[in-house]
Enzyme design. Structure first.
Site, PDB file in Angstrom:
ATOM      1  N   SER A 172       0.812  -1.223   0.000  1.00 42.68           N
ATOM      2  CA  SER A 172       0.000   0.000   0.000  1.00 42.68           C
ATOM      3  C   SER A 172       0.844   1.270   0.000  1.00 42.68           C
ATOM      4  CB  SER A 172      -0.944   0.006   1.206  1.00 42.68           C
ATOM      5  OG  SER A 172      -0.222  -0.151   2.413  1.00 42.68           O
ATOM      6  N   ASP A 420      -3.133   6.505  11.802  1.00 42.96           N
ATOM      7  CA  ASP A 420      -2.322   5.883  10.760  1.00 42.96           C
ATOM      8  C   ASP A 420      -1.015   6.666  10.628  1.00 42.96           C
ATOM      9  OD1 ASP A 420      -1.129   4.875   8.527  1.00 42.96           O
ATOM     10  OD2 ASP A 420      -2.846   5.112   7.188  1.00 42.96           O
ATOM     11  N   HIS A 423       1.136   5.314   6.426  1.00 43.32           N
ATOM     12  CA  HIS A 423       0.935   5.903   5.103  1.00 43.32           C
ATOM     13  C   HIS A 423       1.166   7.411   5.176  1.00 43.32           C
ATOM     14  CE1 HIS A 423      -1.264   2.066   5.209  1.00 43.32           C
ATOM     15  NE2 HIS A 423      -0.834   1.956   3.968  1.00 43.32           N
TER      16      HIS A 423
END
Length: 443
Positions: A172, A420, A423
């Site tokens: 990702s 998060d 990312h």
């Protein structure tokens, strides 16, 4: 007699006057000549900001957080670009370490686009859209110590990609960089000449005017695994087939530019490994527990062997991205509030900082594999984004994102579990990764 003296005086006066006038003319001409040759060069051409475009909402698979091993902070030697690898048309220096430098605040040139102006933005990366109150994280420029990293130029990039394919292969975080690249080039493409096709594990952006595609292929381990479904992963139970790559690799064959990464899913002590003929769906299938680093080296060997046997050396250019840093332990940079990366608004200034989430042994394994491929004539480069990413504790979505739905009030109040810090917000740090990628493509 008097008249004669008068005429002589007048004549002498005229001669003196003419001489002075001649000298003045010569001096003026000399001044003009000097000014012409010493005139400063014209200012550099400024790249115009991309025009606003209509926002197209696209649902994205939720970013997945992974278990991380706690370890002591470590340091790693920064790789440099050799003289033979320098981008000669951009940097006249004999060599330049693109990866050693600092982040410089630059709210005049950055951001390179707005998240709401990117038609293909994914909601888990659109931090401003989902309420992040500060904008400084968008306005930092990477400045190498010994040269200047040019600002991304979408038309130049697309000209290099004309009639070609570029594919990101990995997890990702490679998807994160793929989305960044689409946003960077989109404003250079008229609206009728761009399209998106989402068919997991393949995601395809096409610029029809250039007959160019920018693709992302989901393969978090590069080889086959029980997590090959791009939208549904089994984080707690990771099983791989270290020698089974053909299923994925057949998709990469004949691509002009390949950008690989794999690291995020390896941050566990051990992985289950299976032989090629085994089935992930068979509950009684035999498997072997192998340490992650050992498994990683096995996979890189399988990957290297496939490249050696299938990639066209004269056509395909390859890049392997370094480890993108994570910032999940705020105590590492002196913040004891235990909110992970939440409320961080400035980069880390300590140039020796290295977070515990980045294992240099994995970097060494990548470097070793790439060196062997280079020696056999492959056009492959390591883009070492790790250190420059380590400084950017402020660049993550934290709680300002959307999964399949926005976070609840309870989740927003619990950043320890829901922030998060893996990312990256867009626009942001991955844009610099793509500026480095463009610099290498222009080499």
């Amino acid at each position: 007699m008097g008249n004669k003296k008068f005429r002589q005086a007048i004549g002498g006066s005229c001669l003196l006057k003419c001489t002075v006038q001649s000298l003045v003319i010569v001096l003026v001409a000399l001044v003009i000549t000097i000014a012409l040759y010493s005139r400063a060069p014209p200012p550099p051409i400024q790249v115009m900001s991309p025009p606003p475009v209509v926002v197209l909402e696209l649902r994205s698979p939720p970013p997945k957080m992974t278990t991380v091993l706690k370890a002591k902070p470590v340091k790693v030697e920064v790789m440099t670009v050799s003289k033979s690898e320098r981008i000669s048309d951009l940097w006249p220096e004999s060599s330049c370490d693109l990866f050693s430098g600092k982040w410089v605040f630059d709210n005049q040139s950055y951001p390179l686009y707005k998240d709401r102006e990117c038609s293909f933005m994914f909601d888990d990366l659109a931090c401003e859209k989902y309420g992040r109150p500060d904008l400084r994280w968008q306005q930092w420029r990477w400045q190498p110590n010994d040269c200047v990293l040019p600002r991304f130029n979408g038309k130049l990039f697309l000209s290099k990609l004309r009639n070609k394919r570029l594919m990101f292969v990995g997890d990702s975080l490679n998807r994160n960089q793929w989305v960044s690249l689409m946003c960077l080039v989109e404003s250079s493409i008229p609206k009728p000449f761009k399209s998106m096709k989402l068919k997991p594990p393949m995601y395809t952006f096409k610029a029809t005017e250039y007959n160019a595609t920018i693709e992302f292929y989901w393969a978090p381990f590069l080889v086959e695994s029980n997590n090959d479904d791009a939208s549904s992963h089994r984080l707690a139970d990771r099983i791989i087939k270290p020698k089974a790559i053909e299923k994925h690799a057949i998709v990469w064959n004949d691509v002009d530019f390949l950008v690989f990464n794999t690291y995020l899913w390896w941050r566990v002590p051990t992985l289950k490994t299976m032989v090629e003929s085994a089935s992930f769906e068979e509950p009684n299938e035999k498997f072997k527990m192998v340490k992650s680093l050992q498994s990683y080296k096995m996979v890189l060997k399988t990957w290297s062997n496939w490249i050696d046997n299938h990639i066209n050396k004269t056509k395909t250019r390859m890049f392997f991205m370094g480890i993108p840093a994570t910032h999940e332990w705020s105590i590492d940079w002196g913040n004891k509030k235990d909110k992970r990366c939440l409320d961080e608004t400035e980069p880390i200034s300590n140039t020796r900082y290295w977070g515990r989430g980045s294992d240099p042994e994995f970097l060494n394994a990548i470097g070793s594999s790439i060196s062997k491929l280079k020696r056999t004539g492959f056009n492959i480069h390591f883009i070492n984004i790790t250190q420059l990413s380590e400084y950017r504790k402020d660049g993550h979505p934290s709680i300002y994102r959307k999964l399949w739905r926005p976070l609840t009030k309870e989740q927003l109040a619990n950043p320890r579990d829901y922030a998060d810090c893996t990312h990256w917000c867009l626009p942001g740090v991955p844009d610099v990764w793509n500026e480095l990628l463009l610099a290498y493509i222009l080499r």
